[in-house]
Design an enzyme around this catalytic site. Structure first.
Site, PDB file in Angstrom:
ATOM      1  N   GLU A 189      44.884  22.051  37.875  1.00  0.00           N
ATOM      2  CA  GLU A 189      43.969  23.230  37.862  1.00  0.00           C
ATOM      3  C   GLU A 189      44.850  24.501  37.366  1.00  0.00           C
ATOM      4  O   GLU A 189      46.051  24.713  37.875  1.00  0.00           O
ATOM      5  CB  GLU A 189      43.269  23.561  39.310  1.00  0.00           C
ATOM      6  CG  GLU A 189      42.559  22.664  39.694  1.00  0.00           C
ATOM      7  CD  GLU A 189      41.459  23.004  40.871  1.00  0.00           C
ATOM      8  OE1 GLU A 189      41.901  23.982  41.825  1.00  0.00           O
ATOM      9  OE2 GLU A 189      40.351  22.571  40.870  1.00  0.00           O
ATOM     10  N   GLU A 191      46.196  27.846  37.026  1.00  0.00           N
ATOM     11  CA  GLU A 191      46.050  28.778  37.852  1.00  0.00           C
ATOM     12  C   GLU A 191      47.096  30.113  37.703  1.00  0.00           C
ATOM     13  O   GLU A 191      48.235  29.547  37.183  1.00  0.00           O
ATOM     14  CB  GLU A 191      46.080  28.484  39.191  1.00  0.00           C
ATOM     15  CG  GLU A 191      44.845  27.608  39.639  1.00  0.00           C
ATOM     16  CD  GLU A 191      44.646  27.535  40.994  1.00  0.00           C
ATOM     17  OE1 GLU A 191      44.812  28.443  41.723  1.00  0.00           O
ATOM     18  OE2 GLU A 191      44.067  26.444  41.496  1.00  0.00           O
ATOM     19  N   ARG A 227      40.467  14.544  42.552  1.00  0.00           N
ATOM     20  CA  ARG A 227      38.928  14.635  42.735  1.00  0.00           C
ATOM     21  C   ARG A 227      38.513  13.827  43.498  1.00  0.00           C
ATOM     22  O   ARG A 227      37.326  13.895  44.032  1.00  0.00           O
ATOM     23  CB  ARG A 227      38.664  14.733  41.339  1.00  0.00           C
ATOM     24  CG  ARG A 227      38.942  15.707  40.336  1.00  0.00           C
ATOM     25  CD  ARG A 227      39.044  16.957  40.894  1.00  0.00           C
ATOM     26  NE  ARG A 227      39.348  17.943  39.977  1.00  0.00           N
ATOM     27  CZ  ARG A 227      39.514  19.371  40.366  1.00  0.00           C
ATOM     28  NH1 ARG A 227      39.429  19.669  41.567  1.00  0.00           N
ATOM     29  NH2 ARG A 227      39.967  20.197  39.499  1.00  0.00           N
TER      30      ARG A 227
HETATM   31 CA    CA Z   1      42.654  25.421  42.954  1.00  0.00          CA
END
Ligand code: CA
Length: 402
Positions: A189, A191, A227
């Site tokens: 991810e 970020e 995931r």
């Molecule tokens: Ca996150």
């Protein structure tokens, strides 16, 4: 003007001056500042020139500087500017500059609490469409508060640290019972992270307008995510072992004061948030992120497209009276823009595994394979048409350990 031999287009010019922690030749970690392709040993210069703030940059992490508060942060930054522009200072400062390629970079901060948000409407909508196809893309609370969870600060690692593929439970749609083994849906991810400097008092909320008094700087964060583990475990309390095995951060902390030219008005919020979440100062930031997989650019997420601002995140995180401390960090959540090539996770780029994406070497990917290397980088507008760099955060997937 500077007495340094700095190219005009350097991403680490005098307008940036990010802080980090480095060591040379196996020596002790020291506080430094990146300038051009060099690192300035701030602790050594401050001590040798008798700077009033020398004590707060003398240790192996940034925490004492963070705790010193905004007036000291500004004093250090102003002094750095003087040292690097005054020809009279060159003789004293030059011996403390080292090529950045020759130093080892460390985790720059002893991380306190770690909170991760979910502030991109595009990301949250994409995930909603994939996992709850029969419902509205956003949950009913999403536009009323910045959703977040508490992460694991002890497994926050600096860029370059290998990421061991986690093992855990997963239960696919066709499985009668859960199975145990290495994650088969390893993801990233992309970020943006915010580093808390000055702390707050337990019981007293931090208003959105106090954001620049409490947040020291900005960095890049990769929230590695398994995931398959996440999908099975997250109901009803949220992310746990699918996230807590590793979170990588970039080694250079860009001071908030370096981002004045990167500030933009945040997008409109409808419905208008509750009073405590109104960000009158408007802390939108125009950061351009880049995600590379094994050297190939796979996405360019725009931070400008985020829904909740970091000032709103700080206000929300403390509105119940929870305090913040120097060294706390919080992440923005995956940065995704409206376009398919602006998505900050592989989950979105391969649409849950249904649409493998092509790599220039002829291969395709859904989720990460052992040996894959992911690198996040970002730049932002600086003054007078310059650009400011955040450096990068990189990590390579190592095989699971049984
Ligand atoms: Ca996150």
């Amino acid at each position: 003007m500077t007495w340094l031999d700095l190219p005009d287009n350097s991403l680490f010019g005098l307008h940036n001056l990010p802080y980090g922690v480095f060591s040379r030749d196996g020596g002790a970690p020291r506080v430094g500042v990146a300038v051009g392709d060099q690192v300035l040993d701030l602790s050594a210069v401050a001590a040798s020139l008798g700077a009033p703030f020398a004590a707060v940059v003398a240790g192996p992490v940034l925490n004492p500087l963070l705790a010193a508060g905004r007036p000291v942060w500004r004093q250090v930054r102003a002094t750095l500017g003087e040292w690097l522009t005054d020809p009279g200072a060159a003789e004293s400062v030059r011996p403390h500059l080292y090529p950045r390629g020759d130093v080892r970079l460390h985790l720059p901060v002893e991380v306190g609490d770690y909170v991760d948000f979910y502030a991109s409407e595009h990301h949250a909508s994409n995930v909603g469409r994939m996992f709850r196809p029969d419902s509205a893309p956003l949950t009913p609370n999403w536009k009323h508060l910045p959703i977040g969870y508490h992460g694991r600060s002890g497994s926050v690692v600096v860029s370059g640290t290998p990421v061991v593929r986690p093992c855990g439970q997963r239960k696919g749609p066709g499985d009668a019972v859960p199975v145990f083994g290495p994650s088969v849906r390893m993801d990233i991810e992309a970020e943006v992270g915010f580093l808390v400097g000055a702390g707050s008092e337990l019981g007293s909320p931090v208003p959105a307008k106090a954001f620049p008094e409490h947040v020291f700087g900005v960095f890049l964060l990769n929230d590695w995510s398994a995931r398959d583990l996440q999908a099975w475990e997250y109901v009803p309390l949220g992310p746990f072992l699918g996230k807590s095995f590793a979170t990588s951060i970039s080694p250079w902390i860009v001071p908030l004061d370096a981002l004045e030219a990167a500030r933009i008005a945040p997008g409109a919020q409808d419905p208008e948030p509750l009073e405590y979440l109104r960000d009158a100062e408007g802390w939108g930031l125009d950061l351009a992120l880049e995600v590379r997989l094994n050297g190939h650019v796979v996405a360019r997420p725009p931070y400008s497209a985020m829904y909740w601002t970091p000032a709103q995140m700080l206000a929300h995180m403390t509105v119940n009276g929870a305090s913040v401390r120097p060294g706390d960090i919080y992440g923005s959540g995956t940065v995704s823009g409206p376009e398919p090539d602006q998505r900050g996770s592989l989950l979105e780029l391969c649409w849950g595994g249904a649409e493998p994406f092509a790599l220039p070497d002829g291969g395709t990917r859904t989720f990460l394979e052992d040996g894959d290397e992911v690198t996040l980088s970002a730049t932002a507008p600086g003054p007078d048409g310059t650009r400011i760099g955040f450096g990068e955060v990189t990590g390579r997937i190592a095989p699971a350990r049984g």
